[in-house]
Design a protein around this motif. Sequence first.
Motif, PDB file in Angstrom:
ATOM      1  N   UNK A 572       0.890  -1.276  -0.037  1.00 27.92           N
ATOM      2  CA  UNK A 572      -0.062  -0.043  -0.152  1.00 27.92           C
ATOM      3  C   UNK A 572       0.799   1.297   0.058  1.00 27.92           C
ATOM      4  N   UNK A 573       0.528   2.489  -0.585  1.00 25.85           N
ATOM      5  CA  UNK A 573       0.936   3.574  -0.900  1.00 25.85           C
ATOM      6  C   UNK A 573       0.449   4.580  -0.281  1.00 25.85           C
ATOM      7  N   UNK A 574       1.144   5.175   0.774  1.00 24.89           N
ATOM      8  CA  UNK A 574       0.549   6.133   1.804  1.00 24.89           C
ATOM      9  C   UNK A 574       0.308   7.467   1.149  1.00 24.89           C
ATOM     10  N   UNK A 575      -0.438   8.217   1.570  1.00 23.03           N
ATOM     11  CA  UNK A 575      -0.918   9.853   1.009  1.00 23.03           C
ATOM     12  C   UNK A 575       0.240  10.704   1.284  1.00 23.03           C
ATOM     13  N   UNK A 576       0.883  10.734   2.434  1.00 25.90           N
ATOM     14  CA  UNK A 576       1.815  11.757   2.885  1.00 25.90           C
ATOM     15  C   UNK A 576       3.544  11.119   2.897  1.00 25.90           C
ATOM     16  N   UNK A 577       4.342  11.734   2.672  1.00 21.02           N
ATOM     17  CA  UNK A 577       5.537  11.025   2.511  1.00 21.02           C
ATOM     18  C   UNK A 577       5.979  10.766   4.036  1.00 21.02           C
ATOM     19  N   UNK A 578       5.583  11.305   5.136  1.00 19.79           N
ATOM     20  CA  UNK A 578       6.180  10.993   6.378  1.00 19.79           C
ATOM     21  C   UNK A 578       5.432   9.999   7.006  1.00 19.79           C
ATOM     22  N   UNK A 579       4.390   9.366   6.323  1.00 20.20           N
ATOM     23  CA  UNK A 579       3.746   8.129   6.678  1.00 20.20           C
ATOM     24  C   UNK A 579       4.501   6.901   6.398  1.00 20.20           C
ATOM     25  N   UNK A 580       5.339   6.981   5.318  1.00 17.32           N
ATOM     26  CA  UNK A 580       6.179   5.899   5.204  1.00 17.32           C
ATOM     27  C   UNK A 580       7.024   5.337   6.310  1.00 17.32           C
ATOM     28  N   UNK A 581       7.557   6.416   7.300  1.00 17.09           N
ATOM     29  CA  UNK A 581       8.413   5.829   8.245  1.00 17.09           C
ATOM     30  C   UNK A 581       7.457   5.257   9.440  1.00 17.09           C
ATOM     31  N   UNK A 582       6.202   5.185   9.284  1.00 17.42           N
ATOM     32  CA  UNK A 582       5.366   4.671  10.273  1.00 17.42           C
ATOM     33  C   UNK A 582       5.061   3.174  10.048  1.00 17.42           C
ATOM     34  N   UNK A 583       5.464   2.674   8.502  1.00 19.81           N
ATOM     35  CA  UNK A 583       5.437   1.387   8.405  1.00 19.81           C
ATOM     36  C   UNK A 583       6.516   0.797   7.969  1.00 19.81           C
ATOM     37  N   UNK A 584       6.411  -0.434   8.422  1.00 20.43           N
ATOM     38  CA  UNK A 584       7.747  -1.481   7.449  1.00 20.43           C
ATOM     39  C   UNK A 584       7.695  -1.596   6.120  1.00 20.43           C
ATOM     40  N   UNK A 585       8.827  -1.729   5.557  1.00 17.93           N
ATOM     41  CA  UNK A 585       9.161  -1.614   4.016  1.00 17.93           C
ATOM     42  C   UNK A 585       9.395  -3.317   3.541  1.00 17.93           C
TER      43      UNK A 585
END
Length: 611
Positions: A572-585
């Motif tokens: 899933x692709x997050x809406x805001x760039x900083x949300x990326x750091x809240x999920x594992x990759x």
Amino acid sequence: MASLKRLLIGKPMETKRLKHEKLPKWKALAVFSSDALSSVAYATEEILLVLALLGTSVFFYSLPIAVAILVLLLLVTLSYRQIIYAFPSGGGAYVVARDHLGTKISLVAGAALMIDYILTVAVSISSGVAALTSAFPGLLPWKVELAVALVLFLMVLNLRGITESATVFAYPTYVFIGFVLVMIAVGGWQLWHEGWHGFTMHEHASSAHMFASGYSLFILLRAFSSGCSAMTGVEAISNGVPAFRPDSSKNAAITMGWMSALLGVMFLGITVLAAGFGVTPTEHQTVISQIGRHVFGNGLVFYLFQLATMVILVLAANTSFAGFPQLTSIMAKDGFLPRSLAARGDRLVFSNGIMLLSVLAIVLIIAFHAKTHSLIPLYAVGVFLSFTIGQSGLIKKLWKREEGRKFGVLLTVGTGAVVTGIVTLVTMVAKFTQGAWIVIVAIPLFVWMFIRIHEHYKKLGEQLRLDEREWQQREKLLKPKVIIPISGVSKVVAQSVQYARSISDDITALSIIFDEKDEQKLRQKWEKFYPDIPLEVIYSPYRTILSPLLEYITKAEKEADRAPVTVLLPQFIVKKWWHTFLHNQTAIILRFFLIMKKDVVIATLPYHLRE
């Protein structure tokens, strides 16, 4: 980021605009000749600095040395006019050698030219910053930063397009030419009326016996090779013929004639004035500055002349920004450099070549702390080596053509090749310990790099070439076995399953769990939605996902029996760039490792979140 790019380099141009981006002769002279023309600011001084090793009594010999350099300039100009007509696609010595002397020699020419272009930027910018910090000593601690900023400024200006950069650079170039020609005319008038009061042959005739020694002869040759720095950049026009308006060869040849005439007049004029006024190099004032002060006085005109000199020294780097990308694009098309260097950017210039040149020049400036005297010994070896190779290739071309076997042309080109060859050897020997060894070592390393790149592209072509038999076999391949790694049942997984059904009937879901109690819960939910799709659950007691997943995929690959294995990664692709750091990759990590597996297809199916 896109808006910043548009602000800096402008809107993209259509390919059909390329024909309108060609240069008229008056602009091309400024773009391709600024390096050669600016060299008159220091070429005479380089001669005098070497002659100073024998004392000021031999400074008069700067005049015959200058005349010898002008003869060499004439030979090279006549030769390169022939190259322009014979090779209208540009590339200069590299293309001449490629077509007539063999691949390896052409790569030596290409390496020599590339190195010289990089050094031209570093030396020109550093010398311009040196002139600026001489006027404003408070800027001295920032000279490296200033030099880097100037390189970036030139890079952005050139990325905006050929015609825009040409217009910007044309006016300062012609202002400098005007100042120098006026200085020579006024200075010549002063010498005519006041009389010659500098260095003379008569006063120092007793010094003639000095040249009987080998050391003194070596110093003369070294002074000659140092003065030949006036000829750096002369080949740039032959490298950039395609940038001229039609008839490109004729216009380039005419422009080269203009450049050589201006260079010859300015270089000889400055050398005559230096000898006539008795100018000697000093630590804090250049030779051309002393001549300017003598001719113009100490008023506003003199300071404007100094400003024009500083600007032309900085803009001399633009010759490289015109020649380097053109040369690397040709070498890239031949498969000796990354193919991205052959692609034109948004503004119809070879953007990647411009940026590569900027990066390499900045590395040199930082490594040598923007010190001109540390960079100059590396200079000229490459350009005279390319002169020699280019003229040698032209001789072979002319000799093959019966109608081209004109004794006068062959004699001119042959003499030029021999003399430039001698200058190359003298420069290598005279400046070896001062830093020329770096260039001598770098050229073979560049050639080795070119060959390795070419071998890679050759092997790549062989591996990617599709013959009819192989095509028929691939058409008969079975539908893929699809593996979908999941951590639960969600809309992201549902989208992946839906896509998997469209490409295969053999679908398996795979989940790695850390607690055995979670298996039953997961199976119940999975079978509720997808009872027809098997679910494989692997317990990982050490809480690692990668190892068991790779083991399972490797096993499935062996059991597939010619059918391709596709790993479909839900993400899933997050809406805001900083949300990326809240999920594992996890998907990104898996893709990184799976891409190295030869017979496994990795596909990522993105699911875009609204918030």
